[in-house]
Motif scaffolding. Structure first.
Motif, PDB file in Angstrom:
ATOM      1  N   MET A  66       0.916  -1.256   0.083  1.00 29.47           N
ATOM      2  CA  MET A  66       0.095  -0.312  -0.066  1.00 29.47           C
ATOM      3  C   MET A  66       0.749   1.239   0.029  1.00 29.47           C
ATOM      4  O   MET A  66       0.269   2.269  -0.324  1.00 29.47           O
ATOM      5  CB  MET A  66      -1.058  -0.099   1.374  1.00 29.47           C
ATOM      6  CG  MET A  66      -0.161   0.179   2.554  1.00 29.47           C
ATOM      7  SD  MET A  66      -1.633   0.031   3.908  1.00 29.47           S
ATOM      8  CE  MET A  66      -0.559  -0.005   5.546  1.00 29.47           C
ATOM      9  N   ARG A  67       2.252   1.213   0.322  1.00 30.76           N
ATOM     10  CA  ARG A  67       2.860   2.392   0.160  1.00 30.76           C
ATOM     11  C   ARG A  67       4.417   2.411  -0.098  1.00 30.76           C
ATOM     12  O   ARG A  67       4.852   1.187   0.067  1.00 30.76           O
ATOM     13  CB  ARG A  67       3.029   2.752   1.999  1.00 30.76           C
ATOM     14  CG  ARG A  67       3.458   1.795   2.650  1.00 30.76           C
ATOM     15  CD  ARG A  67       3.177   2.072   4.325  1.00 30.76           C
ATOM     16  NE  ARG A  67       3.375   0.849   4.846  1.00 30.76           N
ATOM     17  CZ  ARG A  67       3.202   0.799   6.111  1.00 30.76           C
ATOM     18  NH1 ARG A  67       2.722   1.747   6.924  1.00 30.76           N
ATOM     19  NH2 ARG A  67       3.188  -0.465   6.869  1.00 30.76           N
ATOM     20  N   PHE A  99       0.878   9.210   0.472  1.00 26.54           N
ATOM     21  CA  PHE A  99       0.463   8.212   1.183  1.00 26.54           C
ATOM     22  C   PHE A  99       0.525   8.715   2.876  1.00 26.54           C
ATOM     23  O   PHE A  99       1.683   9.005   3.124  1.00 26.54           O
ATOM     24  CB  PHE A  99       1.024   6.799   1.105  1.00 26.54           C
ATOM     25  CG  PHE A  99       0.561   5.771   2.328  1.00 26.54           C
ATOM     26  CD1 PHE A  99      -0.573   4.870   1.799  1.00 26.54           C
ATOM     27  CD2 PHE A  99       1.100   5.682   3.502  1.00 26.54           C
ATOM     28  CE1 PHE A  99      -1.111   3.878   3.144  1.00 26.54           C
ATOM     29  CE2 PHE A  99       0.517   4.743   4.634  1.00 26.54           C
ATOM     30  CZ  PHE A  99      -0.504   3.749   4.170  1.00 26.54           C
ATOM     31  N   GLN A 133       1.350   8.548   6.183  1.00 24.34           N
ATOM     32  CA  GLN A 133       1.773   7.422   7.122  1.00 24.34           C
ATOM     33  C   GLN A 133       1.354   7.767   8.551  1.00 24.34           C
ATOM     34  O   GLN A 133       1.029   7.196   9.239  1.00 24.34           O
ATOM     35  CB  GLN A 133       3.127   7.300   7.003  1.00 24.34           C
ATOM     36  CG  GLN A 133       3.809   6.333   7.994  1.00 24.34           C
ATOM     37  CD  GLN A 133       3.501   4.957   8.071  1.00 24.34           C
ATOM     38  OE1 GLN A 133       3.005   4.557   6.848  1.00 24.34           O
ATOM     39  NE2 GLN A 133       3.839   4.126   9.113  1.00 24.34           N
ATOM     40  N   TYR A 138       5.706   8.610   2.314  1.00 24.69           N
ATOM     41  CA  TYR A 138       5.478   7.600   1.429  1.00 24.69           C
ATOM     42  C   TYR A 138       4.539   8.308   0.204  1.00 24.69           C
ATOM     43  O   TYR A 138       3.775   9.159   0.597  1.00 24.69           O
ATOM     44  CB  TYR A 138       4.708   6.638   2.195  1.00 24.69           C
ATOM     45  CG  TYR A 138       5.328   6.044   3.112  1.00 24.69           C
ATOM     46  CD1 TYR A 138       6.196   4.754   2.908  1.00 24.69           C
ATOM     47  CD2 TYR A 138       5.657   6.525   4.677  1.00 24.69           C
ATOM     48  CE1 TYR A 138       6.902   4.217   3.950  1.00 24.69           C
ATOM     49  CE2 TYR A 138       6.480   5.729   5.640  1.00 24.69           C
ATOM     50  CZ  TYR A 138       7.316   4.539   5.228  1.00 24.69           C
ATOM     51  OH  TYR A 138       7.967   3.819   5.875  1.00 24.69           O
ATOM     52  N   SER A 139       4.455   7.416  -0.749  1.00 20.86           N
ATOM     53  CA  SER A 139       3.783   7.643  -1.975  1.00 20.86           C
ATOM     54  C   SER A 139       2.802   6.307  -2.111  1.00 20.86           C
ATOM     55  O   SER A 139       3.040   5.375  -1.598  1.00 20.86           O
ATOM     56  CB  SER A 139       4.513   8.038  -2.976  1.00 20.86           C
ATOM     57  OG  SER A 139       5.444   9.073  -3.091  1.00 20.86           O
ATOM     58  N   ARG A 140       1.533   6.658  -2.544  1.00 18.09           N
ATOM     59  CA  ARG A 140       0.817   5.428  -3.254  1.00 18.09           C
ATOM     60  C   ARG A 140       0.463   5.457  -4.804  1.00 18.09           C
ATOM     61  O   ARG A 140       0.695   6.861  -5.227  1.00 18.09           O
ATOM     62  CB  ARG A 140      -0.337   5.161  -2.384  1.00 18.09           C
ATOM     63  CG  ARG A 140      -1.232   6.524  -2.188  1.00 18.09           C
ATOM     64  CD  ARG A 140      -2.418   6.279  -1.162  1.00 18.09           C
ATOM     65  NE  ARG A 140      -2.922   7.509  -1.038  1.00 18.09           N
ATOM     66  CZ  ARG A 140      -4.072   8.012  -1.790  1.00 18.09           C
ATOM     67  NH1 ARG A 140      -4.631   7.258  -2.552  1.00 18.09           N
ATOM     68  NH2 ARG A 140      -4.705   9.194  -1.476  1.00 18.09           N
ATOM     69  N   TRP A 157      -3.063   0.074  -6.265  1.00 17.02           N
ATOM     70  CA  TRP A 157      -1.578  -0.629  -6.680  1.00 17.02           C
ATOM     71  C   TRP A 157      -1.616  -1.538  -7.775  1.00 17.02           C
ATOM     72  O   TRP A 157      -0.743  -1.796  -8.303  1.00 17.02           O
ATOM     73  CB  TRP A 157      -1.139  -1.033  -5.395  1.00 17.02           C
ATOM     74  CG  TRP A 157      -0.428  -0.222  -4.531  1.00 17.02           C
ATOM     75  CD1 TRP A 157      -0.737   0.883  -3.755  1.00 17.02           C
ATOM     76  CD2 TRP A 157       1.150  -0.128  -4.519  1.00 17.02           C
ATOM     77  NE1 TRP A 157       0.223   1.514  -3.264  1.00 17.02           N
ATOM     78  CE2 TRP A 157       1.530   0.868  -3.420  1.00 17.02           C
ATOM     79  CE3 TRP A 157       2.258  -0.963  -5.013  1.00 17.02           C
ATOM     80  CZ2 TRP A 157       2.877   1.293  -3.321  1.00 17.02           C
ATOM     81  CZ3 TRP A 157       3.506  -0.412  -4.814  1.00 17.02           C
ATOM     82  CH2 TRP A 157       3.742   0.479  -3.767  1.00 17.02           C
ATOM     83  N   GLY A 184      -5.970  10.487   7.906  1.00 15.07           N
ATOM     84  CA  GLY A 184      -5.050   9.406   7.344  1.00 15.07           C
ATOM     85  C   GLY A 184      -4.070   8.943   8.547  1.00 15.07           C
ATOM     86  O   GLY A 184      -4.576   9.288   9.628  1.00 15.07           O
ATOM     87  N   GLN A 198      -7.409   8.547   3.415  1.00 16.28           N
ATOM     88  CA  GLN A 198      -7.344   9.710   3.104  1.00 16.28           C
ATOM     89  C   GLN A 198      -8.651  10.731   2.576  1.00 16.28           C
ATOM     90  O   GLN A 198      -9.607   9.974   2.201  1.00 16.28           O
ATOM     91  CB  GLN A 198      -6.192  10.433   2.434  1.00 16.28           C
ATOM     92  CG  GLN A 198      -4.871   9.906   3.139  1.00 16.28           C
ATOM     93  CD  GLN A 198      -3.567   9.558   2.210  1.00 16.28           C
ATOM     94  OE1 GLN A 198      -2.886   8.593   2.379  1.00 16.28           O
ATOM     95  NE2 GLN A 198      -3.355  10.737   1.407  1.00 16.28           N
ATOM     96  N   GLU A 250     -11.324   9.620   0.019  1.00 16.35           N
ATOM     97  CA  GLU A 250     -10.941   8.441  -0.531  1.00 16.35           C
ATOM     98  C   GLU A 250     -11.915   7.321  -0.002  1.00 16.35           C
ATOM     99  O   GLU A 250     -11.722   6.107   0.033  1.00 16.35           O
ATOM    100  CB  GLU A 250      -9.389   7.935  -0.121  1.00 16.35           C
ATOM    101  CG  GLU A 250      -8.433   8.609  -0.712  1.00 16.35           C
ATOM    102  CD  GLU A 250      -8.157   8.324  -2.028  1.00 16.35           C
ATOM    103  OE1 GLU A 250      -8.315   7.154  -2.600  1.00 16.35           O
ATOM    104  OE2 GLU A 250      -8.004   9.250  -2.826  1.00 16.35           O
TER     105      GLU A 250
END
Ligand SMILES: Cc1cc2nc3c(=O)[nH]c(=O)nc-3n(C[C@H](O)[C@H](O)[C@H](O)COP(=O)(O)OP(=O)(O)OC[C@H]3O[C@@H](n4cnc5c(N)ncnc54)[C@H](O)[C@@H]3O)c2cc1C
Ligand SMILES: *[C@@H]1O[C@H](CO)[C@@H](O)[C@H](O)[C@H]1NC(C)=O
Ligand SMILES: *[C@@H]1O[C@H](CO)[C@@H](O)[C@H](O)[C@H]1NC(C)=O
Ligand SMILES: *[C@@H]1O[C@H](CO)[C@@H](O)[C@H](O)[C@H]1NC(C)=O
Length: 579
Positions: free
Chosen positions: A137-138, A160, A162, A281-283, A288, A393, A409, A412
């Motif tokens: 996920m991240r 993302f 965190q 982090y990104s997503r 994904w 988030g 988030q 979402e």
């Protein structure tokens, strides 16, 4: 060497100073405008700083920049196209298949499951359109190879979250906002020593790492890591780390470090380098699973679903790969290739019959792989009630069975990751029915957010227990202290015509980028292999399958006439993905 092969993310500094994702050409261009002297000076400062940090030095893959180049520009085009069979359509298999087919090889991917992606698995709720990541996920900002891959495939990334300071920690029936826990963790009821008080859990962990830092400086990276492989995290924290028992308990409860307590300290260090609330982090926007899908649609070659490999026979000129077609037929299909890349997980590889058998050291290395379970439980709510508590988030922590709750988030949706457990903590959900697992997670969400959430639950949810997944048979690898100090690069050396890749074959275990790195390494080796090319020229590089008239997708599974075989065949160049 394997011990140098870490996540290039951790340093004590990097964790404090949050890193932005590094693939930002705009920033680079702006930098060029800055007077050259200034930027030179800055870059030298930065270099000096880095080279002084022993953690950072240990963390670097010596070949990282080379792999980054391959993911950016591809491999050199081959003059001797080989028939390559890739076993497994997880991210490792698909990346290798893409770069090898781009280089001109004839690639066929065999996947046991009825879907691609492996441990990248996005759940999509049909009614709400909300998504939940059952697997990865991240991605930390330091994973430049993965960022580059996504960019090359046209995937959009977004933040993302965190950490959100308004999330909760609840232990011993004491519930505090995390901004409070950061400042005064002793309020949770842990009898900390005076010097441990008033420090965030992360800072307490960093305090304990001071001794490890000294070891790294004194012994050098390889020797220090060898030493760290011999101890559990728990031994280290209480011993050399010199933390009090309450402090260690706090790290276990609040940072889920207890998942590593009985596993190797070296593994905990590697994991922590990519996994910390202080990292960025990104997503992937949209889910994904767009990553495996994009790989699939950009690769020329076949991807066969429902095609579990059960046996492999190496001869002087090629490898025969057997796939088990489903009952009632159970006739084995044999495919021939010049080279095979095996990306299935350790337990899955153990079920494949090799002829000649794998050498003893590889069998032992396979048996030594230690998979920890990982379980996620999603609950669907009528509205994102956490927003009313100003949570946007991040994750809450609890000492109840659910342990970690991750919030979607804003915008979402309201599909809540009500529980993410791994290692020993995943046992809380083992063996439960789906309904029992959902109920257990709901109880814990209610304990944290109040009984009203029971009315807001829409009655649906998803449970994914990776230890029970018939194809991965485990969450990811985390090694316990090693019996033998011989963790050689077994997986980087092919066994005849059989190459290995996947999350378990590189460091740090348990990350998508690790699987990608291992795939690129294997692809480079396969592409540069000297030796006899295919002796069976011409079309039909995969005997018995390539000529099949079927080009249907998994959705039509079962409606096939038996004569067309039991597995779905994807001509990826002609068809869009549907599964
Ligand atoms: C719960 C969870 C959360 C995670 N979170 C993150 C995260 O946030 N960020 C991150 O970077 N990483 C995360 N990871 C790790 C990441 O998902 C994995 O490291 C990565 O996806 C592994 O890719 P792989 O290709 O090596 O293996 P897999 O994805 O397991 O692919 C192997 C493939 O081989 C197939 N296969 C098995 N046996 C056979 C056979 N006999 N014949 C043919 N095919 C076979 C399997 O079906 C599978 O598709 C997470 C993992 C889990 C379980
Ligand atoms: C491609 O070929 C060039 C020139 O022969 C060589 O220097 C380079 O290392 C090769 N690249 C890869 C990825 O093998
Ligand atoms: C990425 O974002 C751009 C701009 O918003 C959009 O046009 C494109 O379709 C997006 N791509 C994907 C794969 O979501
Ligand atoms: C460990 O901590 C204790 C208590 O704070 C302290 O007295 C002792 O000197 C420390 N030991 C080392 C080796 O730092």
């Amino acid at each position: 060497t394997p011990n140098d092969d870490f996540c290039p993310g951790l340093t004590r500094k990097a964790m404090g100073a949050e890193r932005a994702p590094q693939s930002q050409p705009c920033t680079l261009r702006l930098l060029v405008l800055i007077p050259i002297l200034l930027s030179l000076a800055a870059s030298q400062d930065w270099k000096a700083e880095r080279s002084q940090d022993p953690f950072e030095k240990c963390m670097q893959d010596p070949d990282y920049e080379q792999l980054l180049k391959v993911v950016t520009w591809g491999l050199n085009r081959t003059l001797k196209p080989q028939r390559v069979i890739v076993v497994g359509a997880g991210v490792a298999g698909l990346v290798a298949a893409k770069v090898l087919s781009d280089a001109g090889h004839k690639v066929t991917v065999l996947e046991a499951d009825n879907r691609i992606g492996g441990r990248i698995f996005t759940y999509r709720d049909q009614n709400t359109g909300w998504i939940g990541e059952l697997g990865a996920m991240r991605m930390p900002g330091s994973h430049r190879i993965l960022h580059k891959l996504c960019q090359r495939l046209g995937l959009n990334l977004t933040k993302f979250t965190q950490y959100d300071k308004n999330t909760w920690t609840e232990v011993h029936q004491v519930k505090l906002r995390n901004y409070v826990v950061e400042k005064v963790p002793e309020k949770l009821g842990y009898a900390l020593r005076p010097q441990e008080k008033g420090q965030s859990p992360e800072d307490i962990y960093q305090m304990a790492l001071n001794q490890a830092l000294k070891d790294l400086k004194a012994l050098g990276c390889r020797k220090a890591m060898k030493k760290f492989e011999r101890h559990t995290l728990l031994e280290y924290l209480l011993g050399e780390g010199n933390l009090s028992r309450p402090a260690v308990q706090l790290l276990g409860d609040v940072m889920s470090e207890d998942g590593f307590f009985y596993l190797s300290f070296a593994e905990a260090l590697r994991a922590h380098s990519c996994l910390s609330d202080r990292l960025q982090y990104s997503r992937i926007v949209g889910g994904w699973d767009l990553l495996p899908r994009a790989l699939l649609s950009s690769l020329s070659g076949l991807v066969l679903l429902n095609a579990p490999v059960v046996a492999m026979t190496q001869g002087p000129h090629d490898v025969h790969v057997q796939i088990d077609t489903s009952p009632p037929e159970r006739n084995l299909k044999v495919l021939k290739a010049d080279m095979v890349l095996l990306t299935a997980s350790g337990p899955a590889v153990k079920r494949i019959a090799f002829s000649p058998p794998l050498p003893r050291h590889m069998q032992e290395a396979l048996r030594r792989l230690h998979y920890v379970p990982a379980t996620k439980v999603f609950l669907s709510f009528r509205r994102p009630f956490w927003r009313e508590e100003h949570i946007e988030g991040g994750h809450s922590n609890t000492d109840r069975p659910s342990r970690m709750i991750f919030y979607p988030q804003p915008r979402e949706g309201a599909l809540l990751l009500a529980s993410y457990t791994w290692s020993d903590a995943a046992a809380a959900f083992a063996g439960l029915s789906r309904e029992e697992a959902l109920r257990l997670a709901l109880d814990d969400v209610a304990a944290l957010h109040g009984p009203l959430v029971r009315q807001l639950w829409d009655g649906t949810g998803v449970v994914k227990r990776w230890a029970e997944d018939p194809h991965s048979q485990g969450g990811f690898v985390v090694q316990p202290p090693a019996l033998w100090q011989t963790e050689k690069d077994y997986w980087r050396v092919p066994y005849g015509r059989i190459y290995f890749a996947g999350e378990h074959t590189a460091y740090p275990h348990g990350w998508v980028e690790t699987a990608v790195k291992s795939a690129l390494r294997a692809a480079i080796k396969i592409n540069s292999r000297k030796g006899p090319a295919s002796d069976t020229e011409g079309q039909g590089h995969v005997h018995g399958v390539a000529g099949s008239p079927s080009h249907d997708l998994a959705k039509e599974e079962g409606s096939h006439p038996a004569a067309q075989g039991q597995f779905s065949l994807q001509h990826t160049t002609h068809t869009r993905t549907l599964y």
